[in-house]
Design an enzyme around this catalytic site. Structure first.
Site, PDB file in Angstrom:
ATOM      1  N   PRO A 144       0.783  -1.396   0.006  1.00 21.60           N
ATOM      2  CA  PRO A 144       0.028  -0.025   0.189  1.00 21.60           C
ATOM      3  C   PRO A 144       0.973   1.332  -0.216  1.00 21.60           C
ATOM      4  O   PRO A 144       2.040   1.174   0.343  1.00 21.60           O
ATOM      5  CB  PRO A 144      -0.836  -0.038   1.330  1.00 21.60           C
ATOM      6  CG  PRO A 144       0.056  -1.032   2.176  1.00 21.60           C
ATOM      7  CD  PRO A 144       0.882  -1.839   1.290  1.00 21.60           C
ATOM      8  N   ASP A 145       0.171   2.235  -0.363  1.00 24.97           N
ATOM      9  CA  ASP A 145       1.120   3.463  -0.656  1.00 24.97           C
ATOM     10  C   ASP A 145       0.648   4.261   1.002  1.00 24.97           C
ATOM     11  O   ASP A 145      -0.012   3.649   1.859  1.00 24.97           O
ATOM     12  CB  ASP A 145       0.715   4.604  -1.481  1.00 24.97           C
ATOM     13  CG  ASP A 145      -0.535   5.141  -1.663  1.00 24.97           C
ATOM     14  OD1 ASP A 145      -1.429   4.675  -0.927  1.00 24.97           O
ATOM     15  OD2 ASP A 145      -1.040   5.823  -2.865  1.00 24.97           O
ATOM     16  N   PHE A 146       1.003   5.535   1.118  1.00 28.17           N
ATOM     17  CA  PHE A 146       0.799   5.907   2.565  1.00 28.17           C
ATOM     18  C   PHE A 146      -0.475   6.707   2.736  1.00 28.17           C
ATOM     19  O   PHE A 146      -1.249   6.676   3.624  1.00 28.17           O
ATOM     20  CB  PHE A 146       2.043   7.039   2.856  1.00 28.17           C
ATOM     21  CG  PHE A 146       3.177   6.071   3.047  1.00 28.17           C
ATOM     22  CD1 PHE A 146       3.489   5.510   4.384  1.00 28.17           C
ATOM     23  CD2 PHE A 146       4.211   5.858   1.921  1.00 28.17           C
ATOM     24  CE1 PHE A 146       4.820   4.864   4.390  1.00 28.17           C
ATOM     25  CE2 PHE A 146       5.059   5.088   2.063  1.00 28.17           C
ATOM     26  CZ  PHE A 146       5.548   4.648   3.507  1.00 28.17           C
ATOM     27  N   ARG A 147      -0.696   7.598   1.600  1.00 36.60           N
ATOM     28  CA  ARG A 147      -1.841   8.648   1.735  1.00 36.60           C
ATOM     29  C   ARG A 147      -3.154   8.495   0.976  1.00 36.60           C
ATOM     30  O   ARG A 147      -3.931   9.194   0.884  1.00 36.60           O
ATOM     31  CB  ARG A 147      -1.008  10.016   1.472  1.00 36.60           C
ATOM     32  CG  ARG A 147      -0.122  10.500   2.582  1.00 36.60           C
ATOM     33  CD  ARG A 147       0.694  11.690   2.415  1.00 36.60           C
ATOM     34  NE  ARG A 147       1.518  11.868   3.481  1.00 36.60           N
ATOM     35  CZ  ARG A 147       2.842  11.349   3.409  1.00 36.60           C
ATOM     36  NH1 ARG A 147       3.175  10.617   2.364  1.00 36.60           N
ATOM     37  NH2 ARG A 147       3.538  11.366   4.472  1.00 36.60           N
TER      38      ARG A 147
ATOM     39  N   ASN B 214      11.153   5.109  -1.503  1.00 32.88           N
ATOM     40  CA  ASN B 214      10.638   3.703  -0.863  1.00 32.88           C
ATOM     41  C   ASN B 214      11.610   2.805  -0.271  1.00 32.88           C
ATOM     42  O   ASN B 214      12.807   3.051  -0.360  1.00 32.88           O
ATOM     43  CB  ASN B 214      10.199   2.879  -2.180  1.00 32.88           C
ATOM     44  CG  ASN B 214       8.904   3.656  -2.717  1.00 32.88           C
ATOM     45  OD1 ASN B 214       8.530   4.556  -2.283  1.00 32.88           O
ATOM     46  ND2 ASN B 214       8.851   3.465  -4.009  1.00 32.88           N
TER      47      ASN B 214
ATOM     48  N   ASP C 164      11.317  -0.613   0.028  1.00 37.64           N
ATOM     49  CA  ASP C 164      10.945  -1.902  -0.191  1.00 37.64           C
ATOM     50  C   ASP C 164      12.053  -2.465  -0.961  1.00 37.64           C
ATOM     51  O   ASP C 164      12.099  -3.528  -1.164  1.00 37.64           O
ATOM     52  CB  ASP C 164       9.400  -2.018  -1.121  1.00 37.64           C
ATOM     53  CG  ASP C 164       9.494  -0.928  -2.071  1.00 37.64           C
ATOM     54  OD1 ASP C 164      10.564  -0.888  -2.858  1.00 37.64           O
ATOM     55  OD2 ASP C 164       8.294  -0.378  -2.591  1.00 37.64           O
TER      56      ASP C 164
ATOM     57  N   HIS D 120      15.006   7.586   1.834  1.00 40.01           N
ATOM     58  CA  HIS D 120      14.549   7.791   3.035  1.00 40.01           C
ATOM     59  C   HIS D 120      15.198   6.311   3.706  1.00 40.01           C
ATOM     60  O   HIS D 120      14.273   5.604   4.567  1.00 40.01           O
ATOM     61  CB  HIS D 120      12.985   7.425   2.920  1.00 40.01           C
ATOM     62  CG  HIS D 120      12.229   8.879   2.643  1.00 40.01           C
ATOM     63  ND1 HIS D 120      11.012   9.093   2.523  1.00 40.01           N
ATOM     64  CD2 HIS D 120      12.992  10.083   2.535  1.00 40.01           C
ATOM     65  CE1 HIS D 120      10.826  10.335   2.315  1.00 40.01           C
ATOM     66  NE2 HIS D 120      12.101  10.947   2.145  1.00 40.01           N
TER      67      HIS D 120
HETATM   68  P1  OAD Z   1       1.979   8.759  -0.922  1.00 34.38           P
HETATM   69  O1  OAD Z   1       1.127   7.554  -0.385  1.00 34.38           O
HETATM   70  O2  OAD Z   1       2.171   9.984   0.149  1.00 34.38           O
HETATM   71  O3  OAD Z   1       1.584   8.844  -2.242  1.00 34.38           O
HETATM   72  C1  OAD Z   1       1.342   8.078  -3.242  1.00 34.38           C
HETATM   73  C2  OAD Z   1       1.050   8.825  -4.445  1.00 34.38           C
HETATM   74  O4  OAD Z   1       0.968   7.709  -5.533  1.00 34.38           O
HETATM   75  C3  OAD Z   1      -0.692   9.212  -4.254  1.00 34.38           C
HETATM   76  O5  OAD Z   1      -0.421  10.642  -5.072  1.00 34.38           O
HETATM   77  C4  OAD Z   1      -1.063   8.237  -5.096  1.00 34.38           C
HETATM   78  O6  OAD Z   1      -2.365   8.707  -5.919  1.00 34.38           O
HETATM   79  C5  OAD Z   1      -0.202   7.922  -6.199  1.00 34.38           C
HETATM   80  N1  OAD Z   1      -0.398   6.343  -6.841  1.00 34.38           N
HETATM   81  C6  OAD Z   1      -0.693   5.235  -6.236  1.00 34.38           C
HETATM   82  N2  OAD Z   1      -0.729   4.280  -6.951  1.00 34.38           N
HETATM   83  C7  OAD Z   1      -0.238   4.685  -8.138  1.00 34.38           C
HETATM   84  C8  OAD Z   1      -0.058   3.951  -9.292  1.00 34.38           C
HETATM   85  N3  OAD Z   1      -0.093   2.654  -9.264  1.00 34.38           N
HETATM   86  N4  OAD Z   1       0.632   4.781 -10.395  1.00 34.38           N
HETATM   87  C9  OAD Z   1       0.590   6.021 -10.080  1.00 34.38           C
HETATM   88  N5  OAD Z   1       0.519   6.888  -9.076  1.00 34.38           N
HETATM   89  C10 OAD Z   1      -0.039   6.031  -8.169  1.00 34.38           C
HETATM   90  O7  OAD Z   1       3.503   8.113  -0.956  1.00 34.38           O
HETATM   91  P2  OAD Z   1       5.013   8.742  -0.915  1.00 34.38           P
HETATM   92  O8  OAD Z   1       4.640  10.125  -1.663  1.00 34.38           O
HETATM   93  O9  OAD Z   1       6.021   8.009  -1.514  1.00 34.38           O
HETATM   94  O10 OAD Z   1       8.311   8.291   4.613  1.00 34.38           O
HETATM   95  O11 OAD Z   1       5.407   9.186   0.461  1.00 34.38           O
HETATM   96  C11 OAD Z   1       6.167   9.702   0.949  1.00 34.38           C
HETATM   97  C12 OAD Z   1       6.740   9.444   2.435  1.00 34.38           C
HETATM   98  O12 OAD Z   1       5.651   9.615   3.196  1.00 34.38           O
HETATM   99  C13 OAD Z   1       7.060   7.895   2.455  1.00 34.38           C
HETATM  100  O13 OAD Z   1       8.641   7.703   1.831  1.00 34.38           O
HETATM  101  C14 OAD Z   1       6.921   7.766   3.935  1.00 34.38           C
HETATM  102  C15 OAD Z   1       5.785   8.439   4.055  1.00 34.38           C
HETATM  103  O14 OAD Z   1       5.741   9.095   5.272  1.00 34.38           O
HETATM  104  C16 OAD Z   1       8.669   7.653   5.585  1.00 34.38           C
HETATM  105  O15 OAD Z   1       8.055   6.621   6.137  1.00 34.38           O
HETATM  106  C17 OAD Z   1       9.860   7.932   6.242  1.00 34.38           C
END
Ligand code: OAD
Length: 370
Positions: A127-130, A201, A203, A220
């Site tokens: 999963p992503d974060f947000r 990431n 991962d 990170h």
């Molecule tokens: P986010 O979860 O904040 O953002 C992910 C983005 O990717 C969102 O804009 C989604 O819409 C988009 N997305 C998801 N799936 C996708 C796909 N298959 N293709 C294209 N876009 C997609 O994740 P990050 O920006 O990576 O830090 O978060 C940054 C940091 O916040 C992470 O490294 C983590 C977190 O707190 C730490 O844990 C230190």
């Protein structure tokens, strides 16, 4: 040493880094004395300094122009979205994704810089974060955190490491396979047109897809090494992994000069909110933003400084493509100067990019046989 390694040699920037830190430290002290007249000595070492710095960045006291490499989180603020029209600027005329593909086909780009986040790994099942609903931060209620980001916050971890140890067990590399997007990165490197891949990431999928260390900046951090976040003593990685597996938080056994034992909780070297980014991030980006001729930002909400500022730091002649499900931009007074946008999945974009450089079939083959 290869060209790519030598041009980001970790030495030589201490003076600049120290000057920047001194500037931020002065701001920290100023802010501190504004509130309760604490003295310099009362800041009590790097831990409290970084925490103070983290809050300053979070609260917006640190000017945007300051080179802060302490991880901060703006996610509690409203993230400004790029307006719903394609941006353009005098330096960077508006381009379509097809224009970028055409340029790739014609061999225009020789130094591609990638700035990526959790969205490139969602197709791998991480999963992503947000993303509302499915993102990690919407699914941590079992830990009773006052805010979801606490699970990666160094202050919180120092008193309650259990949520992180529990989560790390699920997130640790090893269970997931690279996506089309990760395989594309390896192909770009093999074709000799990848300048660097900056990833947020943890991962390890870029590496797993075959991207060599010299091309990678794991901004990170990484699960592949571990240390004490307070005294920096290295921890044997097998011991760390066992502790994560057993979910028994491990304490630092370093003997201090006064014969006491450090005894603080240790963790893998992934960067927590309130900690500094790896030196390699600052050292390599200074060189790369000048050299890049195409910057591709993929799968990130661009909400975490200092990483979120990378796309706007590239030189004016560099084409700047955003590949994301949503239009995103960092919180703050300026926005990245993207001049092309592909709205959709990073894997779909990866296939089109691979086709443009004549490696579409190879990309599919690698993904299928992985
Ligand atoms: P986010 O979860 O904040 O953002 C992910 C983005 O990717 C969102 O804009 C989604 O819409 C988009 N997305 C998801 N799936 C996708 C796909 N298959 N293709 C294209 N876009 C997609 O994740 P990050 O920006 O990576 O830090 O978060 C940054 C940091 O916040 C992470 O490294 C983590 C977190 O707190 C730490 O844990 C230190």
């Amino acid at each position: 040493m290869t060209d790519r390694e030598s041009d980001i040699d970790d030495g030589g920037l201490d003076e600049q880094t120290n000057a920047l830190l001194a500037h931020v430290r002065a701001l920290a002290l100023q802010s501190d004395s504004d509130s309760d007249n604490d003295s310099d000595a009362d800041l009590g070492g790097m831990g409290e300094f970084t925490a103070a710095l983290g809050s300053l960045v979070r609260e917006g006291h640190v000017p945007r122009s300051t080179e802060v490499t302490i991880l901060s989180d703006f996610s509690t603020h409203t993230i400004e979205r790029i307006p719903d029209h394609d941006p353009s600027s005098p330096d960077r005329p508006r381009l379509s994704f097809e224009n970028i593909l055409e340029n790739l086909k014609n061999g225009k780009y020789k130094n591609i810089m990638l700035c990526v986040g959790a969205g490139i790994s969602t197709a791998a099942g991480i999963p992503d974060f947000r993303t509302p609903g499915t993102g990690l931060y919407d699914n941590l209620s079992k830990y009773n955190l006052s805010q979801a980001e606490d699970v990666f916050c160094i202050d919180y971890f120092s008193t309650n490491p259990a949520p992180f140890y529990n989560l790390a067990r699920e997130l640790r590399p090893g269970k997931f396979k690279p996506t089309m997007t990760h395989h594309l990165f390896a192909l770009l490197a093999e074709k000799g047109i990848l300048l660097r891949c900056y990833t947020q990431n943890i991962d390890g999928l870029e590496r797993q897809a075959g991207v060599e260390s010299k091309y990678l900046v794991e901004a990170h951090g990484t699960f592949s090494t571990a240390s004490c976040p307070f005294c920096a003593t290295s921890v044997d990685i097998d011991t760390m992994n066992k502790a994560l597996e057993d979910e028994i938080p491990l304490k630092c056994s370093k003997q201090m000069s006064d014969d006491s034992v450090c005894n603080r909780f240790v963790k893998p070297d992934i960067v927590f909110f309130g900690e500094g980014l790896p030196k390699r991030f600052l050292n390599s980006k200074i060189v790369d933003v000048e050299k890049a001729d195409l910057c591709i930002t993929m799968g990130t909400s661009l909400s975490v400084p200092p990483f979120c500022f990378l796309p706007e730091e590239v030189n004016a002649g560099c084409d700047n493509l955003l590949v994301n499900r949503d239009r995103v931009g960092p919180w703050g007074e300026s926005r990245p100067d993207f001049n092309a946008f592909y709205q959709g999945s990073s894997d779909h974009a990866a296939v089109k990019i691979a086709e443009a450089i004549g490696l579409g079939d190879e990309l599919k083959r690698r993904h299928q046989t992985d």
